[in-house]
Every structure is written in structure tokens, then in C-alpha cells.
Design an enzyme around this catalytic site. Structure first.
Site, short mmCIF file in Angstrom:
data_model
loop_
_atom_site.label_atom_id
_atom_site.label_comp_id
_atom_site.label_asym_id
_atom_site.label_seq_id
_atom_site.Cartn_x
_atom_site.Cartn_y
_atom_site.Cartn_z
N PRO A 191 0.79 -1.23 0.00
CA PRO A 191 0.00 0.00 0.00
C PRO A 191 0.83 1.29 0.00
CG PRO A 191 -0.17 -1.14 2.11
CD PRO A 191 0.47 -2.09 1.15
N ASN A 192 0.32 2.24 -0.74
CA ASN A 192 0.85 3.61 -0.84
C ASN A 192 2.13 3.71 -1.66
OD1 ASN A 192 -1.20 4.93 0.80
ND2 ASN A 192 -0.34 3.73 2.48
N TYR A 216 11.02 8.97 1.07
CA TYR A 216 10.97 7.96 0.00
C TYR A 216 11.59 8.40 -1.32
CZ TYR A 216 7.88 5.67 3.29
OH TYR A 216 7.38 5.09 4.43
N ALA A 256 3.25 -0.83 4.62
CA ALA A 256 2.73 -0.81 5.99
C ALA A 256 2.33 -2.21 6.48
CB ALA A 256 1.54 0.14 6.09
N GLU A 282 12.95 -9.39 1.30
CA GLU A 282 12.16 -8.23 1.73
C GLU A 282 12.95 -6.97 1.40
OE1 GLU A 282 12.15 -8.02 6.01
OE2 GLU A 282 10.40 -6.71 6.06
N HIS A 335 12.86 -2.56 1.63
CA HIS A 335 12.26 -1.29 2.06
C HIS A 335 13.09 -0.15 1.50
CE1 HIS A 335 9.52 -3.35 4.67
NE2 HIS A 335 10.54 -4.07 5.10
N ARG A 393 13.53 4.25 12.15
CA ARG A 393 12.26 4.96 12.22
C ARG A 393 11.47 4.57 13.49
NH1 ARG A 393 9.47 4.89 6.52
NH2 ARG A 393 8.20 6.48 7.59
N ASN A 416 8.08 -5.67 -1.09
CA ASN A 416 8.03 -4.53 -0.18
C ASN A 416 6.58 -4.49 0.31
OD1 ASN A 416 7.91 -2.16 1.18
ND2 ASN A 416 9.00 -0.95 -0.35
N ARG A 461 4.31 11.00 -2.06
CA ARG A 461 4.30 10.76 -0.62
C ARG A 461 5.67 11.03 0.00
NH1 ARG A 461 4.71 4.33 1.03
NH2 ARG A 461 4.25 5.18 3.08
C1 DQA Z 1 8.35 1.02 3.54
C2 DQA Z 1 8.49 1.22 5.06
C3 DQA Z 1 7.18 0.98 5.77
O1 DQA Z 1 7.34 1.19 7.16
C4 DQA Z 1 6.12 1.94 5.27
O2 DQA Z 1 4.88 1.67 5.87
C5 DQA Z 1 6.01 1.96 3.79
C6 DQA Z 1 7.22 1.85 2.97
C7 DQA Z 1 9.63 1.37 2.78
O3 DQA Z 1 9.73 0.98 1.61
O4 DQA Z 1 10.50 2.06 3.31
O5 DQA Z 1 4.94 2.16 3.24
O6 DQA Z 1 8.08 -0.36 3.31
#
Ligand code: DQA
Length: 146
Positions: A9-10, A22, A77, A98, A100, A107, A74, A17
Site C-alpha cells: 500500500p501507498n 521515500y 505498511a 524483503e 524497504h 524509524r 516490499n 508521498r
Molecule cells: C516502507 C516502510 C514501511 O514502514 C512503510 O509503511 C512503507 C514503505 C519502505 O519501503 O520504506 O509504506 O516499506
């Protein structure tokens, strides 16, 4: 070799964002980058993004029947909440990495747990878009040594 790159998501909001966290690249830029990396490494790739947990679970399940060799994920959230994504990865037992974009370990406290990460053999974090390249190479190397 066929990989599935999953984004949660997002991540479709990249570029808009929180650019301080990011970066300024868009989701389309990310797709082009991943495709280029995979082309260079002669890896077939499907790239998928969803804002829905169940859609991500179904995509992981489908990867089993489509004989996907490796997954880069990835979970965004859902990293910090989703036992369902963890269980899906365990169910298919396809090697997974995984990724990120941000340095999650530096964080908030609630970002310090990763459920899907428990089913991944490696995690790459805090390297921006380049982290996807590192994850893809890690996965390729792992599959070649097995
Ligand atoms: C994320 C880190 C997560 O904590 C966050 O909720 C994201 C992006 C990252 O790529 O840094 O949406 O996965």
C-alpha cells in the site's frame, strides 16, 4: 528464471508521498528500473502493486501455481501488521527477499517488527530504489547456488 516483485500500500504514491523519506522517483520510475535490472540479468519479471492485503496474499498464492522462482516484496505498511502475508509466503515456500526504500530500523518503534520478513532469507533497507536491484541480485545468487 521468473521473479515476482510485489509492492504494498501507498507505494503507488511514490514521488508524491513524503519525498524526504521515500525520494522523488515515481512508481512508474520504479517499475521501469526493476524491468531494466531484470532485462539486464535475463530474468523474466512480473511487477505488481496493491493497496489491499488480500490481493497481495492472492498474488503470492498464484505465484506457486505459476511456478515463480523468487519473490521480492516490499509489503509497505503491511510489513508491520500482516500475519496473512507471512503465512502466504510460508505456504508457497518460494525464496523471498524483503525490501524497504527507507531505513526502517531508524524509524518509529511500530516499524521495528516485520512479519513477512520472517519468511524472507534477506532484507534490504534504506537504499532507496537501488535496494530493489540489490534484492533481485541476492535472489538470483541464492537460486543459482541452490
Ligand atoms: C516502507 C516502510 C514501511 O514502514 C512503510 O509503511 C512503507 C514503505 C519502505 O519501503 O520504506 O509504506 O516499506
Amino acid at each position: 528464471m521468473k521473479f515476482l516483485v510485489l509492492n504494498g500500500p501507498n507505494l503507488n504514491m511514490l514521488g508524491i508521498r513524503e519525498p524526504d523519506i521515500y525520494g522523488r522517483f515515481t512508481y512508474r520510475d520504479l517499475e521501469v528500473f526493476i524491468q531494466q535490472v531484470c532485462d539486464d540479468l535475463h530474468i523474466e519479471v512480473e511487477i505488481y502493486q496493491s493497496n489491499y492485503e488480500g490481493a497481495l496474499v492472492e498474488k503470492i498464492q498464484k505465484a506457486y501455481f505459476e511456478k515463480i522462482d523468487g519473490i521480492v516484496i516490499n509489503p509497505a505498511a503491511y510489513t508491520h501488521t500482516s500475519v496473512a502475508i507471512l503465512d502466504a509466503l510460508k505456504a508457497v515456500s518460494i525464496p523471498a527477499v524483503e525490501i524497504h526504500i527507507s531505513k526502517v530500523e531508524e524509524r518509529e518503534d511500530f516499524r521495528q517488527i516485520s512479519y513477512p520478513g520472517k519468511a524472507c532469507f534477506a532484507t534490504v533497507a534504506g537504499k532507496g530504489i537501488d535496494g530493489y536491484k540489490e534484492a533481485i541480485i541476492l535472489l538470483k545468487d541464492k537460486l543459482q547456488e541452490d
